[in-house]
Design an enzyme around this catalytic site. Sequence first.
Site, PDB file in Angstrom:
ATOM      1  N   THR A  32     -45.482 -58.688 -33.042  1.00  0.00           N
ATOM      2  CA  THR A  32     -44.240 -58.487 -32.288  1.00  0.00           C
ATOM      3  C   THR A  32     -43.439 -57.300 -32.820  1.00  0.00           C
ATOM      4  O   THR A  32     -43.612 -56.872 -33.958  1.00  0.00           O
ATOM      5  CB  THR A  32     -43.327 -59.731 -32.372  1.00  0.00           C
ATOM      6  OG1 THR A  32     -43.002 -59.973 -33.749  1.00  0.00           O
ATOM      7  CG2 THR A  32     -43.988 -60.948 -31.779  1.00  0.00           C
ATOM      8  N   LYS A  61     -38.469 -66.315  -9.961  1.00  0.00           N
ATOM      9  CA  LYS A  61     -39.057 -64.975 -10.033  1.00  0.00           C
ATOM     10  C   LYS A  61     -39.236 -64.334  -8.654  1.00  0.00           C
ATOM     11  O   LYS A  61     -38.984 -63.145  -8.482  1.00  0.00           O
ATOM     12  CB  LYS A  61     -40.415 -65.089 -10.743  1.00  0.00           C
ATOM     13  CG  LYS A  61     -41.151 -63.791 -10.919  1.00  0.00           C
ATOM     14  CD  LYS A  61     -42.471 -63.990 -11.645  1.00  0.00           C
ATOM     15  CE  LYS A  61     -43.460 -64.750 -10.815  1.00  0.00           C
ATOM     16  NZ  LYS A  61     -44.810 -64.787 -11.399  1.00  0.00           N
ATOM     17  N   HIS A  73     -44.931 -71.272 -37.642  1.00  0.00           N
ATOM     18  CA  HIS A  73     -44.882 -69.978 -36.939  1.00  0.00           C
ATOM     19  C   HIS A  73     -45.660 -68.885 -37.688  1.00  0.00           C
ATOM     20  O   HIS A  73     -46.000 -67.853 -37.111  1.00  0.00           O
ATOM     21  CB  HIS A  73     -43.415 -69.556 -36.794  1.00  0.00           C
ATOM     22  CG  HIS A  73     -43.139 -68.650 -35.634  1.00  0.00           C
ATOM     23  ND1 HIS A  73     -44.079 -67.750 -35.149  1.00  0.00           N
ATOM     24  CD2 HIS A  73     -42.047 -68.494 -34.854  1.00  0.00           C
ATOM     25  CE1 HIS A  73     -43.553 -67.092 -34.127  1.00  0.00           C
ATOM     26  NE2 HIS A  73     -42.332 -67.517 -33.933  1.00  0.00           N
ATOM     27  N   LEU A 113     -36.054 -56.299  -9.112  1.00  0.00           N
ATOM     28  CA  LEU A 113     -35.525 -56.447 -10.466  1.00  0.00           C
ATOM     29  C   LEU A 113     -36.578 -57.132 -11.338  1.00  0.00           C
ATOM     30  O   LEU A 113     -37.299 -58.013 -10.856  1.00  0.00           O
ATOM     31  CB  LEU A 113     -34.255 -57.306 -10.452  1.00  0.00           C
ATOM     32  CG  LEU A 113     -33.067 -56.787  -9.633  1.00  0.00           C
ATOM     33  CD1 LEU A 113     -31.950 -57.826  -9.610  1.00  0.00           C
ATOM     34  CD2 LEU A 113     -32.553 -55.460 -10.195  1.00  0.00           C
ATOM     35  N   HIS A 114     -36.648 -56.741 -12.617  1.00  0.00           N
ATOM     36  CA  HIS A 114     -37.611 -57.388 -13.516  1.00  0.00           C
ATOM     37  C   HIS A 114     -37.058 -58.759 -13.924  1.00  0.00           C
ATOM     38  O   HIS A 114     -35.945 -58.849 -14.437  1.00  0.00           O
ATOM     39  CB  HIS A 114     -37.850 -56.524 -14.759  1.00  0.00           C
ATOM     40  CG  HIS A 114     -39.060 -56.954 -15.519  1.00  0.00           C
ATOM     41  ND1 HIS A 114     -39.160 -58.202 -16.115  1.00  0.00           N
ATOM     42  CD2 HIS A 114     -40.236 -56.322 -15.785  1.00  0.00           C
ATOM     43  CE1 HIS A 114     -40.336 -58.307 -16.712  1.00  0.00           C
ATOM     44  NE2 HIS A 114     -41.010 -57.190 -16.519  1.00  0.00           N
TER      45      HIS A 114
END
Length: 614
Positions: A454, A408, A329, A416-417
């Site tokens: 991030t 989705k 990572h 709605l997300h």
Amino acid sequence: MTMENHVFESVEEKTFQYQGSLPPLPVPSLEESLSKYCDSVKPFLNEQEYENTCRIVKSFENGIGKELHQKLLERAKTRKNWLEEWWLNAAYLDVRMPSQLNVNFGGPAPYLEHYWPPKLGTQLERGSLATWLTLKFWDLIRREKLGIHKSQNAPLDMSQFQNLFNTCKIPGVTRDSIANYFKTESEGSCPSHLVAMCRGRIFTFEAVHEGQILSAPEIQRQLSYVQNLCQSEQDGIGLSALTTEERTRWAQSRDHLISLDPKNLSHLEQIQSSLFVVSIDDECPHGTPEDYSQIARLAVAGDPTIRWGDKSYNFILWRNGVFGSNCDHAPFDAMVLVEMCDYIDQNIKACEGRWKGSPVVRDLARPEELVFTVDQKVINDIAAAKAQYHTQASDLQIANYAFMSFGKALVKKEKLHPDTFVQLALQLAFYKLHGRPGCCYETATTRIFHHGRTETMRPCTMEAVDWCRAMLDPMSNLAQRQELMLRAFAKHNKMMRECQNGKGFDRHLLGLLLIAKEQGIAVPELYNDPAFTKSGGGGNFVLSTSLVGYTNVHGAVVPMVHTGYGFFYRIRDDRFVAACTAWKSCPETDAEQLCRTVFQNFTEMLHLMHSARL
């Protein structure tokens, strides 16, 4: 910030052409960060504890915090990304626990969903085609033809794509380092050999011959040679198991290995500089993995003698023609691998899972085996590494399932997300199972900034907790529940936007702490306050989560803490797919149960939207 319909190959723009013009990562205001921090700890404290934390925060803001913030602003003046080096060290390179299981991410490849269902005897044929497509993706990046990711037409940082190939982490006694040998065509020549591992043995061969990438039949010839040799002779010593060790121990074993024979260093450098590792799993101890849960489990915690835990990409081939990956990572985030696997997936569909080029195989040099000089100490170190790895691996529980009732499309119809929909369902599931709020880490991307990676988005808000309580309160009615849910949605969406725009607070607080450490200043009280850890600070989130995108590609990580869960998910028009992890030795957690409860909540939430309208 989604990239659902971007094109893989770009003719007009070069992959890295905007890198120099991306804005620097901003430093948020101290007042705003601390105010957001106070909001984030509220769900986990009683009134008295909260008042005490607010007092600590105020004292920090008016005292040492102000001084540290000024020093951080000074640092940001001389760096386009004040966090980059710190984050790499603090999150990855300074970490001493074994990284292959605790830090690496892995998962199933999606190719079994269409042309490649599990079928014995297809391992090398399919694996060679997928390897060829991976090399085509490497070539796209080499030629800077990979389409640039954009958000609202603004380019996103693409630098992590330079770390997908020819990259490896090197263990250090106190801090690891990253060796990157990748070069674009304009920068010069780049190593072009692959490493293949099978039955504890390590081989290497060139992936480019006379200026051309090997074809799928040529790759198959090379992999068949490796596999046949390993099947007809005794297994190797499994040297790569050393990469699963605690980092300092692995560094010491590596130093000892190098001291035995200069050839050992040369072999290590060949592995480090290779494009990636092809792991031929010839004797999977659990039979052949058939479903996503089995594949995800073996990708994350499978045979340590056929993967190099420090490589940026290990491509794993099982006997029944299903595939997975395991990645370090440190050099990149999951979106890099998602992009590549989606590219492979789309191309496998386009060629109907079959090689349609020439069957001619050129006269190629045979793969060369990397045989290390070892002594009894190395043999003992390998045995100890395997033992500790298998102990931890056998403790891992993974539930990787698809919710197929809707996806989705239906959620967006309700305005709605979809990502927030999953996160709130997860908050409610944790509350139902554990009777308390669950501090949660969700990945927010900061790639609109130079070398952005991030930020921590914290979905466990007071709004989410109020809604969870209402859902479990028989006295609350549907209208109240819906109103509280929509409030929680709005709060989540606002916070996610702020995090993506450089206005999160977790990385800011980390920066202030690291400045204090660098300057030899005592750790401020804010970081020693129980509220800091209770709310997830210092890597103590009980829910470690990430949306891995809107493609077929999936993955998993282990929980951040022993009493927690890992929860990676992907979203499609017609489904949600989740990979939930937990440790079996923790009596409080159960990945299967959490996953099932999240899926039940999806139905409840959609029902809430419908019912409240009636």
